[in-house]
Design a protein around this motif. Sequence first.
Motif: not given
Length: 403
Positions: A126-147
Amino acid sequence: MESISSAISQLSQSANTLFILLGAVMVFAMHAGFAFLEVGTVRRKNQVNALAKIMSDFGFSALAYLFVGYWLAYGITFYDSAAVLSRDSGYELVKFFFLMTFAAAIPAIISGGIAERGRFWPFLIASALVVGLVYPLFEGIAWNGNFGVQAWLEERFGAPFHDFAGSVVVHGVGGWLALVAVVLLGIRHGRYKGGRLVAFPPSNIPFLALGAWILCIGWFGFNVMSAQTLDGVSGLVAMNSLMAMVGGIITALIVGRNDPGFIHNGPLAGLVAVCAGSDLMHPLGSLVVGGVAGALFVWTFTLVQNRWKIDDVLGVWPLHGLCGVWGGVAAGIFGSEALGGLGGISLASQLLGTLLGVVIAVLGGLLVYGAIKAVVGLRLSAEEEFNGADLSIHQIEATSDDR
């Protein structure tokens, strides 16, 4: 002149690389803080498991973030040659190290909530899935301007969502993911009898305190070095972090009535809350933000345990989830020029950005933990839980009575 300019540029790049490397090391050290905070809080039969979880989670998180998460958030991979990767003194490599330590904090946060009854390997997956998929989704939105979310917020409300060091991106997301995991996992056996809370006192207050101290010290790398370059460093971030920490200590001490668990979590609550606006707020505003966070943690931890009967062992949802949300909103209030801040921030954007982070965390948590629970299960058996995770999973106790 050209050689002098080149030398200055090289020195500047090397200095930036060293700067962010020191930040990465300080945040990496915070994982020892997470470990000892959990070791000191859980019962003695679960201390080895606490240490093993934090270390193992870090390893799985690093791989998940390297191969998937960092690419999803920033569109960057590391498949070039070493000659290419080491350009500019290897700054991009060290930047990955820094941001990876942030990502790995997500499972470390969750670990404290699901302590004493969670299965080892399912939660590592679960940790690998969260860090690989869930966290980066919001990280990219907030810190990289994604979407285009940040661009839309700026166009609509005059400023994008602002989270300088991760009140919402790291702590809020981690705390709300933990809430989902805790609820799906269920209550520890014997925690409530006749509808009343049964005390499971901390096994080791000195370890708990050590964990809190390590986290407090490392947090100055977490916040100050989020500037990522020397020319962006600000003493205001350090001062605001200090004041919020102090505010959390004082209110948790008073509201928590001298309880050592509250006293040592109070500064962490303040530091969680100040991350988002630590580069904008006035130090007195940060004192208030941290003070509110300290009191919020004590009140909600007590409410969650006694009335709502949510068995969040370390109180990671109140500490990271709720105080993280408060930090995201507080940045929009105390970061304004009217309250002594630097301005350039929108309360509406803060509210919407914070809400988006919570929604992504909750939905992502339901998908990841719900699927794993359905397929292989999340929880130890009643016998394994009674014997303790140390013996049931690792076949060894934390201490030996042999003379």
